[in-house]
Structures are given as structure tokens and as C-alpha cells.
Design an enzyme around this catalytic site. Sequence first.
Site, PDB file in Angstrom:
ATOM      1  N   LYS A  53       0.836  -1.206   0.000  1.00 60.38           N
ATOM      2  CA  LYS A  53       0.000   0.000   0.000  1.00 60.38           C
ATOM      3  C   LYS A  53       0.872   1.257   0.000  1.00 60.38           C
ATOM      4  O   LYS A  53       0.595   2.228  -0.700  1.00 60.38           O
ATOM      5  CB  LYS A  53      -0.933  -0.012   1.219  1.00 60.38           C
ATOM      6  N   GLN A  97      -4.847  -1.798   9.556  1.00 55.69           N
ATOM      7  CA  GLN A  97      -4.649  -3.096   8.906  1.00 55.69           C
ATOM      8  C   GLN A  97      -5.241  -4.216   9.769  1.00 55.69           C
ATOM      9  O   GLN A  97      -4.923  -4.325  10.949  1.00 55.69           O
ATOM     10  CB  GLN A  97      -3.144  -3.327   8.664  1.00 55.69           C
ATOM     11  N   ASP A 120     -11.253   2.393   3.758  1.00 55.66           N
ATOM     12  CA  ASP A 120     -11.470   0.948   3.591  1.00 55.66           C
ATOM     13  C   ASP A 120     -12.940   0.652   3.259  1.00 55.66           C
ATOM     14  O   ASP A 120     -13.263  -0.432   2.781  1.00 55.66           O
ATOM     15  CB  ASP A 120     -11.125   0.210   4.903  1.00 55.66           C
TER      16      ASP A 120
END
Length: 283
Positions: A53, A97, A120
Amino acid sequence: MTAEVINGKELAQEIRKEMKEEVLQLKEQGITPHLTVILIGDDPASKSYVRGKEKASYETGISSELIELPSSTTEKELLNRIDDLNHDDNVDGILVQLPLPSHIQEQHVIEAISPEKDVDGFHPISIGRMMTGKDTFLPCTPNGIITMLKSRNIQLEGKHAVIIGRSNIVGKPVGQLLLNENATVTYCHSRTKDLMEHTTTADILIAAVGKPNVIDAKYVKDGAAVIDVGINRLDDGSLTGDVDFDSVKDKASYITPVPQGVGPMTITMLLKNTIKAARGIHQ
Ligand code: NDP
């Protein structure tokens, strides 16, 4: 029939090239999209995803920052960090995460992130907006899958889409996005009786199971478009999907490989959401 392979890496590169231009234009207006990623503990797979990422953000001109916290971090400490980031005007997107250490409740963390920074797309507000067809941050993997299908002009309207898997991050939302595109959607899961009865009627088959090569040609209708979301690490260290690529490629019309399939598209949709957050146009 030999399926056309939809290479997610190549498609992701094309999209990121356009994004790079978009970011340049934003920078000329004094806006540099900024993504903050929080990583807790030292799970090697999570570290590798986070590195991917960061690299993709850098290549696209998006500024990204990684906050690494020890696995002993308490839920309260994490929620306080998120609260600080929610109030930091320099931060456009926040990603924590997953998975988290077992003493931290995932849902508390997801709901602590401001919906305006929820790149997200996991916050209940984002999910509710997606379900009602409103503009919002779409969850990255499902949005990447739809983008792959659309990149080949695969008709979704009126088609039968079968999803194997019903997780909150992949299965459920990809079915919802396909429904929003006017597909007829069937969800299958571990309690589904006679999985094959459903999958062999699928025009679009999405495998999000997490078991190596479980979907072989017997499960696939002639000419179906098959999207393999699974990322499974074999004992020899190699990665494989949920779909038995070699047998299915001779029956499907389209197929995605693993690696270089859905994975790079997931990261690309994260960058897309970060740019959207920086523009502040999601509501
Ligand atoms: P989960 O483990 O949360 O969900 C797996 C789903 O598969 C569950 O709904 C489960 O059913 C179902 N399932 C398990 N076994 C069977 C079976 N034998 N028959 C039918 N259904 C079954 O996984 P995720 O959704 O998080 O991830 C799925 C895969 O996708 C994993 O390999 C993961 O690594 C990968 N992934 C890839 C991403 C990418 O960017 N490419 C992003 C996210 C995930 P039940 O609900 O009944 O337990």
C-alpha cells in the site's frame, strides 16, 4: 473455450497512471492526498500488505504514513490514536490493517474511524450508503472486482452472479455491488447444500473462500466469467487462488489469475478512495 485472462496488475497500472495525473492536478491546487495506515503487531502477511500500500501510494504521488504499534497496544490506546487522526486536518484517509490482536475488538475500531476518512469502506455508514446505492467509499476488494468486470465490458445487468463466501469485507459487499448493477445474486457459504448446483448456473462466479484450488471446472458453467479472490499460501511459499486456474481456464470466458489478479486492484481502489477523501466529495 480458452478464457481471456483479466490481469489485475496491468489494469491496476493503467488506472494508477490516470490517478497520478489526478493527484498532480490536486497538488497544483495545494491538495496532497494523505493516507495514514496503522499496523499493530508483526504479522508477516499484514506487513507485506502494508508495504504494498505504501509503495503504491508513493508511486501515485499520494503521501502516506505508517504508524507501527506493538501487539500489546490496548484497544483504548488504539481508539485514542484514531481519534487524534480523525481530528488531524492533514490526514485524509485512515486505514487500520486487519486482523487485529485478539484483545482488540475489530468492530470498535472500524466504527471509531470517521466516516469521512473511512477509505477501507468498512464503517457501517459507508456500508449503509453502499446498500442504498448512495455515493460513498466503496470497500476496496469488491470495488476492484467490479472494475475488473467492467474493464472487459462484461454484462452484469440481468446476469446470475454467484458469490462463494459471505465475509463482511469481500463476499457480502461484492454481492451488494453486483445487485446495484442489476445482477441477480446468489450467496453461497460453508452451510450451502450442493454448492455445485448453484455455481454451475453462474454467469459470473466469484470465489472468496480462502481454500486453495477448491473451485475446479466441474463448478463452472461454460462461458462464465470467473473472479478468484482467494490468496492462499502453499507450503512451498507460493501463492494460489481458490480457483483451479488450469482446469477452469478452458471452460470460462474470463478468468483472473492469482497472483496479479484481484490483489493489485484492491490497493488501487484504496488509492482511489484516498483521492476521493482528499477531494471531500463523498457526501
Ligand atoms: P473469510 O474466511 O472471512 O470467509 C470465507 C468464506 O468462505 C465464508 O463465508 C465461508 O463460509 C466460506 N466458505 C468456507 N469454506 C467453504 C466451502 N467449502 N464451501 C463454500 N463456502 C465456504 O475470508 P475473506 O472473505 O476475508 O477472504 C476470502 C479469501 O480472499 C481469502 O483467501 C483471503 O486471503 C482473500 N482476500 C483477498 C483479497 C485481495 O485483495 N485479493 C482481499 C481480502 C481477502 P461461512 O461464512 O459459512 O464460514
